[in-house]
Write a protein that holds these residues in place. Sequence first.
Motif, PDB file in Angstrom:
ATOM      1  N   MET B  73      29.758  42.459  44.910  1.00  0.00           N
ATOM      2  CA  MET B  73      30.676  43.362  45.605  1.00  0.00           C
ATOM      3  C   MET B  73      32.028  42.667  45.757  1.00  0.00           C
ATOM      4  O   MET B  73      32.075  41.470  46.082  1.00  0.00           O
ATOM      5  CB  MET B  73      30.116  43.724  46.980  1.00  0.00           C
ATOM      6  CG  MET B  73      31.001  44.708  47.742  1.00  0.00           C
ATOM      7  SD  MET B  73      30.314  45.114  49.374  1.00  0.00           S
ATOM      8  CE  MET B  73      29.204  46.429  48.930  1.00  0.00           C
ATOM      9  N   ILE B  74      33.072  43.416  45.544  1.00  0.00           N
ATOM     10  CA  ILE B  74      34.413  42.834  45.676  1.00  0.00           C
ATOM     11  C   ILE B  74      34.673  42.486  47.137  1.00  0.00           C
ATOM     12  O   ILE B  74      34.479  43.314  48.030  1.00  0.00           O
ATOM     13  CB  ILE B  74      35.499  43.812  45.191  1.00  0.00           C
ATOM     14  CG1 ILE B  74      35.276  44.158  43.720  1.00  0.00           C
ATOM     15  CG2 ILE B  74      36.895  43.209  45.394  1.00  0.00           C
ATOM     16  CD1 ILE B  74      36.254  45.181  43.196  1.00  0.00           C
ATOM     17  N   SER B  75      35.097  41.246  47.361  1.00  0.00           N
ATOM     18  CA  SER B  75      35.336  40.823  48.736  1.00  0.00           C
ATOM     19  C   SER B  75      36.808  40.565  49.027  1.00  0.00           C
ATOM     20  O   SER B  75      37.220  40.531  50.174  1.00  0.00           O
ATOM     21  CB  SER B  75      34.527  39.556  49.030  1.00  0.00           C
ATOM     22  OG  SER B  75      34.888  38.535  48.133  1.00  0.00           O
ATOM     23  N   TYR B  76      37.601  40.380  47.981  1.00  0.00           N
ATOM     24  CA  TYR B  76      39.009  40.042  48.199  1.00  0.00           C
ATOM     25  C   TYR B  76      39.771  40.246  46.901  1.00  0.00           C
ATOM     26  O   TYR B  76      39.229  39.986  45.822  1.00  0.00           O
ATOM     27  CB  TYR B  76      39.114  38.579  48.647  1.00  0.00           C
ATOM     28  CG  TYR B  76      40.518  38.103  48.935  1.00  0.00           C
ATOM     29  CD1 TYR B  76      41.235  38.619  50.014  1.00  0.00           C
ATOM     30  CD2 TYR B  76      41.126  37.140  48.133  1.00  0.00           C
ATOM     31  CE1 TYR B  76      42.525  38.182  50.278  1.00  0.00           C
ATOM     32  CE2 TYR B  76      42.416  36.692  48.406  1.00  0.00           C
ATOM     33  CZ  TYR B  76      43.110  37.220  49.478  1.00  0.00           C
ATOM     34  OH  TYR B  76      44.387  36.789  49.748  1.00  0.00           O
ATOM     35  N   ARG B  84      37.872  38.550  43.899  1.00  0.00           N
ATOM     36  CA  ARG B  84      36.808  37.640  44.364  1.00  0.00           C
ATOM     37  C   ARG B  84      35.615  38.501  44.752  1.00  0.00           C
ATOM     38  O   ARG B  84      35.779  39.672  45.125  1.00  0.00           O
ATOM     39  CB  ARG B  84      37.293  36.831  45.566  1.00  0.00           C
ATOM     40  CG  ARG B  84      38.492  35.957  45.264  1.00  0.00           C
ATOM     41  CD  ARG B  84      38.099  34.775  44.406  1.00  0.00           C
ATOM     42  NE  ARG B  84      39.280  33.970  44.083  1.00  0.00           N
ATOM     43  CZ  ARG B  84      39.221  32.765  43.527  1.00  0.00           C
ATOM     44  NH1 ARG B  84      38.044  32.223  43.221  1.00  0.00           N
ATOM     45  NH2 ARG B  84      40.312  32.092  43.255  1.00  0.00           N
ATOM     46  N   THR B  86      31.276  38.787  46.272  1.00  0.00           N
ATOM     47  CA  THR B  86      30.135  38.228  47.004  1.00  0.00           C
ATOM     48  C   THR B  86      28.866  38.771  46.348  1.00  0.00           C
ATOM     49  O   THR B  86      28.883  39.879  45.809  1.00  0.00           O
ATOM     50  CB  THR B  86      30.235  38.610  48.499  1.00  0.00           C
ATOM     51  OG1 THR B  86      29.245  37.908  49.241  1.00  0.00           O
ATOM     52  CG2 THR B  86      30.022  40.095  48.722  1.00  0.00           C
ATOM     53  N   PRO B  87      27.783  38.007  46.332  1.00  0.00           N
ATOM     54  CA  PRO B  87      26.585  38.516  45.658  1.00  0.00           C
ATOM     55  C   PRO B  87      25.892  39.611  46.467  1.00  0.00           C
ATOM     56  O   PRO B  87      25.953  39.620  47.692  1.00  0.00           O
ATOM     57  CB  PRO B  87      25.685  37.282  45.571  1.00  0.00           C
ATOM     58  CG  PRO B  87      26.146  36.382  46.661  1.00  0.00           C
ATOM     59  CD  PRO B  87      27.613  36.635  46.837  1.00  0.00           C
ATOM     60  N   ILE B  88      25.251  40.524  45.772  1.00  0.00           N
ATOM     61  CA  ILE B  88      24.317  41.467  46.401  1.00  0.00           C
ATOM     62  C   ILE B  88      22.937  41.020  45.930  1.00  0.00           C
ATOM     63  O   ILE B  88      22.612  41.153  44.753  1.00  0.00           O
ATOM     64  CB  ILE B  88      24.589  42.916  45.961  1.00  0.00           C
ATOM     65  CG1 ILE B  88      26.006  43.355  46.345  1.00  0.00           C
ATOM     66  CG2 ILE B  88      23.550  43.865  46.563  1.00  0.00           C
ATOM     67  CD1 ILE B  88      26.381  44.756  45.843  1.00  0.00           C
ATOM     68  N   GLU B 114      37.500  29.238  38.040  1.00  0.00           N
ATOM     69  CA  GLU B 114      38.591  28.281  38.262  1.00  0.00           C
ATOM     70  C   GLU B 114      38.296  27.009  37.473  1.00  0.00           C
ATOM     71  O   GLU B 114      37.143  26.727  37.160  1.00  0.00           O
ATOM     72  CB  GLU B 114      38.668  27.909  39.750  1.00  0.00           C
ATOM     73  CG  GLU B 114      39.016  29.068  40.652  1.00  0.00           C
ATOM     74  CD  GLU B 114      38.941  28.671  42.131  1.00  0.00           C
ATOM     75  OE1 GLU B 114      38.803  27.463  42.425  1.00  0.00           O
ATOM     76  OE2 GLU B 114      39.016  29.573  42.977  1.00  0.00           O
ATOM     77  N   SER B 126      32.128  30.984  44.893  1.00  0.00           N
ATOM     78  CA  SER B 126      33.437  30.981  45.557  1.00  0.00           C
ATOM     79  C   SER B 126      34.552  30.511  44.617  1.00  0.00           C
ATOM     80  O   SER B 126      35.724  30.671  44.922  1.00  0.00           O
ATOM     81  CB  SER B 126      33.385  30.090  46.804  1.00  0.00           C
ATOM     82  OG  SER B 126      33.130  28.756  46.417  1.00  0.00           O
ATOM     83  N   LYS B 127      34.174  29.926  43.488  1.00  0.00           N
ATOM     84  CA  LYS B 127      35.203  29.500  42.532  1.00  0.00           C
ATOM     85  C   LYS B 127      35.230  30.388  41.287  1.00  0.00           C
ATOM     86  O   LYS B 127      35.705  30.002  40.241  1.00  0.00           O
ATOM     87  CB  LYS B 127      34.964  28.026  42.140  1.00  0.00           C
ATOM     88  CG  LYS B 127      35.137  27.090  43.349  1.00  0.00           C
ATOM     89  CD  LYS B 127      34.894  25.647  43.005  1.00  0.00           C
ATOM     90  CE  LYS B 127      36.188  24.963  42.587  1.00  0.00           C
ATOM     91  NZ  LYS B 127      36.006  23.499  42.415  1.00  0.00           N
ATOM     92  N   VAL B 144      38.462  46.472  47.785  1.00  0.00           N
ATOM     93  CA  VAL B 144      37.445  45.661  48.474  1.00  0.00           C
ATOM     94  C   VAL B 144      36.279  46.565  48.874  1.00  0.00           C
ATOM     95  O   VAL B 144      36.487  47.693  49.329  1.00  0.00           O
ATOM     96  CB  VAL B 144      38.051  44.993  49.725  1.00  0.00           C
ATOM     97  CG1 VAL B 144      36.970  44.394  50.605  1.00  0.00           C
ATOM     98  CG2 VAL B 144      39.047  43.915  49.303  1.00  0.00           C
ATOM     99  N   GLY B 145      35.068  46.094  48.671  1.00  0.00           N
ATOM    100  CA  GLY B 145      33.886  46.879  49.019  1.00  0.00           C
ATOM    101  C   GLY B 145      33.275  47.587  47.821  1.00  0.00           C
ATOM    102  O   GLY B 145      32.191  48.153  47.931  1.00  0.00           O
ATOM    103  N   VAL B 199      17.965  42.759  49.064  1.00  0.00           N
ATOM    104  CA  VAL B 199      18.706  42.213  50.204  1.00  0.00           C
ATOM    105  C   VAL B 199      17.812  42.105  51.438  1.00  0.00           C
ATOM    106  O   VAL B 199      18.312  41.944  52.561  1.00  0.00           O
ATOM    107  CB  VAL B 199      19.976  43.041  50.524  1.00  0.00           C
ATOM    108  CG1 VAL B 199      20.996  42.871  49.403  1.00  0.00           C
ATOM    109  CG2 VAL B 199      19.643  44.520  50.711  1.00  0.00           C
TER     110      VAL B 199
END
Lengths: 358, 334, 344
Positions: B73-76, B84, B86-88, B114, B126-127, B144-145, B199
């Motif tokens: 999911m897009i977090s940023y 950026r 986050t995992p689901i 990166e 996170s990278k 985001v979301g 989850v």
Amino acid sequence: MQSKELLKSLSEANGISGYEASVRDLVRAGFMQYAEEFVTDTMGNAIAIKRGQRDAAYPQRSIMLAGHMDEIGLLVTKLEKGFLRFTTVGGFDLRVLLGQEVIVHGRQELPGIIGSRAPHVLSAEDRERIVPLDHLFVDVGLTEDELAQQVQVGDVVTLRRQFTELSGDLVSGKAFDDRAAVACIAEALKQLSKMKHSWDVYAVATVQEETGLKGAMTSAFGLTPDIGIAIDVGHGDMPGVSEADTVKVGGGPALGFGPNIHPLMYARLVQTAKADEIAYQIDPIPGASGTDAWAMQVARAGIPTALISIPLRYMHTTVETLAIKDIERIGRLLARFISSLDETFAEELGLSIPGQIP
Amino acid sequence: MKKLIQQLTEEFGPSGYEAPVRDLIKSLIVRHVDEVRVDAMGNLIARKKAVPQNGIASRRIMLAAHMDEIGVMISYIDDKAFLRFTPIGGVFPSTLLGSRVVFTDGSVGVIGREKPDHPDELPSISKMFIDVGAKDREHLTRKVGDPATFTRPFVDIGERLVAKAFDDRIGCAILIQSILNNTVSPHEVYYVFTVQEEVGLRGAVTSAYGVEPDVAIAVDITLTGDTPEAQPMAVALGAGPAIKVKDRGMLAHPAVKDWLVDTAKRLGIPYQLEVLEMGTTDAMAIQTSRAGVAAGVISIATRYAHTPSEMIDFADVQGAVSLIDGLLGAGLPF
Amino acid sequence: MSLRELSEAFGPSGNEAAVRQIVLERIRPFVDEYRIDSIGNLIALKRGTGQSSRKVMVAAHMDEVGLMIVQVDRGGYLRFRPIGGIDPRVLLAKKVLIGDQRIPGVIGVKPVHLLDSKARQQVMKVEDLSIDIGTMGEDDSGRAVKVGDYAVFDTHYEELGPASRTVKGKALDDRAGCAVLIELLRDRQAYDVYGVFTVQEEVGLRGARVAAYSIAPDAAFVLEGTICDDLPKDKDQSPTTKLGDGPAITVMDRSFIANQSLVQLLLRTAEQNGIPCQLKQPGLGGTDAGAIHLSREGVPSVAVAVPVRYLHSPVSLLSLDDLDNTIRLMRLALPEVSSLSLAH
């Protein structure tokens, strides 16, 4: 039966989480000397019911006593060249497994050994390392073919240890966590059979505590008691462990206190202990107690719950050690507590009247 | 059945966003069951009535397979339109490099990384970032979301099949095939296609509460010990459906395990016993529903689980379908 | 508003009575019924007009992170353990209040002069810290404090810059949510609103779980004080939420995935009414919604939060503008729930 004899037979019985049937038979015999009804539920919880004698003017109330009858153990994951690989059921310190004797419950009961390599063949580096789980194995002394006839993946392995009376009042053995609680509950029922009590008592030997408090979760839901008390073991004083983290073996019941415990339940236990001159200790628990009390408290719309711990040294090993007099004290405390339960206390707790919408 | 499996694995459905999978399954089964409903969490619950048979006690059986798959999911969103995320569910960072993700509208992004601090640095989420090829933020339609899953086509390599999301669309396929086989059962059978397993078994928690079964069987994947230097585990592709004894979350009810084993033996279906040291299934949540449910699991041995290229054996799948048909067709021994 | 009083109230998980009393006094004039359940939740009912048969639960947790005394040692120092998630690094040289008598104490630290360079780089473990209440020895301390006593940080609420309308205080997670919920209970909706001030969120969403079971709501809103990490950092992949950008709506966190209809309702309401609002960065934290949405057959749920900097520490900070906007947003969104489709 005396607490010591019952504890001995319970301790030497085999019943890891999920496979408690043979312990259940002993529990049934122990509880049913003093109770009227017995139920085994879907999960396998052993439930004995001792009815109270109530005045018809008051609603029927009940208290659930929970002590878990499962023990930690092992399961076969693979047969490998005549040896057995295994996984753990419940939280083990892998260091205590080396050199233990076990019983493999295959087609027959097979005595076995968790083998350790002779020190002579170990490098200095090896000796500093904890043997990881996937390097440990059980040897039952059979050939590869014989083994395949006798054992399959998923078979239960239990640890072997005879009950031992140490000097003084202390005894040592396996699975005191938490069969000692079953002995406490049996003692409570015994004492209670000589007293008057108006609330029904659900004496529950729960299953699968070690794998996530599962028996307590489902039995509390099924029974829906008005209040509950879990009895479990608490870390006893031993060398090298801070006093802040332990209670005294032989110092009497350790009464849990904290978010998991209803303050009025705690206060009444203290009051009962004081009135009957039963030595007790305070066991502060700032969050999850990790006991059946944690599951009982949030069953359905919530159950006022207390926790009594039996001081015990060397938890989750085969030489768990405790004082018999602590078991007797807890039995007495529970019996006195239960016989004192009345509708005034129900009102203090804000318990709903059965049949009325809360 | 391979066509069905392909359709299911290629559908979009990360945890919490299973609607496309649910719609597909619903369309496939709606004419073959007595009742279909969707609960507040999004579980698809289909019921087939019992056909009473003399001398057989009718029970309520819940079969569960989860519709959701792992994803991101897009977090940023940064100033240059890199996303950026986050995992689901349990996403292995090492499988992400070079992966492509697809969003609800079908648009695709690639995963970039990166510069590592040293050459053999393990990638961490996170990278990493998703690049959807937007020139700048003005041209970016994502926000985001937004959820996404991995994209990878289904491949039929004969006896073995490769795809993303066999976990647990293969369980869904087995349940659907069982419905289509239309076995006459003396039991009331609930086929439950659950949400949000990855989850935390969340759909199973609420659906089991609603269905209130006597007995439950989850159909899900398991790991194997049959690849080079694998974990010591006696489960292999092609050795038949695996009957679970234990996983990290639960111990199968011994009576249910025995029922599965005896039925497989009776029907001559090859099977294997499974002790899994990582992971769990919906059966864990179902087992402790209300006052407790006798629960077990039929597993499909799966290599490379939670990567975009999971591999299974088709014969194991067919064995699982036959086993379920056999279970439903007869009385329970407990 | 009563944020000062709420923030300064004593209420670690398991001992929320003082907060409950304050809340109860505030809401008693305008709720129809209330009760306190066995775990300590305050459940207030604001009846609907009868036009909708729905039941909606709106929850905020009363408890805060704190400490519990586990031993009075021979020197009279108090050994303690955290209640809820506390970074042990924030504990050094803080003032606390202990027990029903609110006995003041300080968490002592060995002076920097006596530390070697290695010790200065080491994180102190909670097990190695103790509270000094100024007494002389075990017996003296034992008269003032007992094992099992709860403790909280002693922090005064204070208004900071007038322009930014920021305030600082302890326990803004989740007394901010309590403050919002108190205001929301003034409004009568078409449906019954259960305003639940929960206990024991910080030790595992315990209160919300049993309250949701007993209420069996059709939808739930969880009001929170949430992570606001808009601080100077080497590399900013996300501030989680930003102070002053309005209420933060959760799409997904570690405890639940929000119901999409409820998320859309909040976003739409904010947009239509010009209320600033933001999405909380997905994937972080957990709230009572984690327990509520799994109750019984499932409850469509969403979390709305006031961004709070430095939560779970002795002193946190929020913007009153964000707080006011959270109240505004919820006030405008709640009436829409009676006609909202929650089906998948």
